[in-house]
Design an enzyme around this catalytic site. Structure first.
Site, PDB file in Angstrom:
ATOM      1  N   HIS A 209       0.882  -1.511   0.160  1.00  0.00           N
ATOM      2  CA  HIS A 209      -0.419  -0.212   0.358  1.00  0.00           C
ATOM      3  C   HIS A 209       0.573   0.977   0.485  1.00  0.00           C
ATOM      4  CE1 HIS A 209      -3.313   2.802   0.758  1.00  0.00           C
ATOM      5  NE2 HIS A 209      -3.083   3.006   1.797  1.00  0.00           N
ATOM      6  N   CYS A 210       2.639   0.968   0.693  1.00  0.00           N
ATOM      7  CA  CYS A 210       2.640   2.236   0.337  1.00  0.00           C
ATOM      8  C   CYS A 210       3.811   2.830  -0.746  1.00  0.00           C
ATOM      9  CB  CYS A 210       3.893   2.005   1.713  1.00  0.00           C
ATOM     10  SG  CYS A 210       2.953   1.823   3.429  1.00  0.00           S
ATOM     11  N   ILE A 211       4.761   1.921  -0.930  1.00  0.00           N
ATOM     12  CA  ILE A 211       5.679   2.084  -2.213  1.00  0.00           C
ATOM     13  C   ILE A 211       5.068   2.502  -3.216  1.00  0.00           C
ATOM     14  CG2 ILE A 211       8.299   2.066  -2.363  1.00  0.00           C
ATOM     15  CD1 ILE A 211       8.175   1.444  -0.112  1.00  0.00           C
ATOM     16  N   ASP A 214       2.294   6.053  -1.872  1.00  0.00           N
ATOM     17  CA  ASP A 214       2.476   7.029  -1.293  1.00  0.00           C
ATOM     18  C   ASP A 214       3.159   8.281  -2.566  1.00  0.00           C
ATOM     19  OD1 ASP A 214       1.219   6.013   0.377  1.00  0.00           O
ATOM     20  OD2 ASP A 214       3.251   5.426   1.703  1.00  0.00           O
TER      21      ASP A 214
END
Length: 372
Positions: A209-211, A214
């Site tokens: 979900h992040c890299i 974001d």
């Protein structure tokens, strides 16, 4: 196991009833912050959560946002909603901070309890109260910064740092293959330098979900300041290209070794989770690989001990139950897309016609093995 323990001990309860906010003094908001179809921030989950919190906000309450978001969210979005809907004054009647979530799924060394925490309050007293709160529930150092904007930028910078370095090594992997150089050997050699180098590893793409998500929060916010973040967007392009590159390599391997095309080729993918030893499929590059392979009319199957089945765009996919010798021998190519530890790679190498290892699981030299 940690979660199960606190639930059984009655220390943690789940509820969808926001009225319970009346009974607590600290609220941590940690909801998804995805991108919409135009690759722009979808902050709706945060906004809805804050609006619900505002209904039950009371004097003395501390509100902490932990969701990764663009710099300015806490001050420009959350503070006005809480003040306008509650008629309470931030910094006097209630307190507000940003403290980014730091979780590395599958990491057995660093968990929530021992990972250093960053705190940036809307004012000095909000920062102090938030730091006090975390000091009493964590065993890690608490680092305070001057504002929520600094804390928000810090979190995005962490993820951009990883994203651009992964993009760099992915591009190096593509070039090394063209030059007949082993990228994995290059990385091992570079790791011997005790300063100025940190190893990153190539793969079939970036997931979680992040890299992959974001960095686009910052590129979107940067436009407000008439600035184009070229470097960050280029890294995203390179990483998004990797699933396509994997398919190009599969195509060439089948053609050169067996004079076969992708059409009707029997392909087994080992792993669909975005990283090893977890079941998380969010933004997994393997899903895109599956989609593109199906467009080429391949006979596709997958094995993942952590993901027995999943639903994607209305279609259900099921893992084969076990990696039998018959299953392996029957495939034209076996592709290691996730480096799970609960897989008998020795049997795979022994029985497969060819193995394409995108994760450097197989350290041995073997004519059957193709490396990324």
């Amino acid at each position: 196991m940690d979660l199960k323990k606190v639930v059984y001990e009655g220390l943690l309860n789940a509820t969808g009833d926001f009225s319970h906010i009346n009974d607590v003094d600290v609220i941590c908001i940690c909801v998804p912050t995805p991108l919409d179809i135009y690759q722009q921030p979808d902050i709706s989950h945060v906004k809805i959560s804050v609006e619900m919190v505002a209904k039950y906000l009371h004097k003395g309450m501390l509100v902490i946002l932990e969701s990764t978001t663009y710099p300015g969210t806490t001050e420009e979005l959350i503070k006005p909603i809480l003040e306008e809907q509650s008629n309470l004054l931030c910094g006097k009647d209630f307190f507000l901070s940003f403290s980014p979530e730091r979780i590395d799924p599958g990491n057995i060394t660093y968990k929530v309890i021992n990972t250093p925490k960053i705190v940036g309050g809307i004012d000095a007293i909000s920062t102090e109260i938030t730091a006090f709160f975390y000091k009493h529930i964590l065993q890690s150092k608490i680092y305070t910064v001057s504002s929520p904007r600094v804390a928000e930028m810090e979190k995005i910078y962490e993820n951009i740092f990883r994203n651009v370095n992964i993009a760099l090594v992915n591009e190096m992997a593509i070039l090394c293959h063209k030059m007949d150089i082993d990228i994995w050997e290059v990385i091992e050699a570079a790791k011997t330098k005790p300063y100025g180098f940190m190893p990153f590893y190539p793969g079939p793409g970036v997931g979680g979900h992040c890299i992959p998500i974001d960095p686009f929060y910052l590129t979107w916010k940067a436009r407000e300041y008439n600035y184009h973040t070229k470097f960050i967007e280029l890294a995203g392009e390179i990483n998004r290209y990797m699933p396509e590159y994997i398919i190009e390599r599969i195509t060439k391997i089948l053609s050169l070794r067996f004079k076969k095309s992708l059409n009707k080729a029997k392909i087994l993918l080992l792993g669909v989770a975005y990283k090893k030893d977890i079941s998380d499929l969010r933004e997994s590059p393997v899903i895109e690989i599956i989609t593109k392979l199906e467009e080429e009319n391949v006979i596709l199957s997958y094995y993942d001990p952590h993901v027995p089945e999943f639903l994607f765009k209305g279609k259900k996919y099921r893992s084969i139950k076990s990696l039998t010798e018959k299953e392996i021998k029957n495939k034209d190519i076996v592709v290691i897309t996730t480096d799970h530890t609960k897989v008998d790679y020795e049997v795979i190498v022994k029985k497969a016609k060819v193995v394409f290892d995108t994760r450097n699981v197989l350290k041995l030299k073997n004519k059957k093995i193709e490396k990324l």
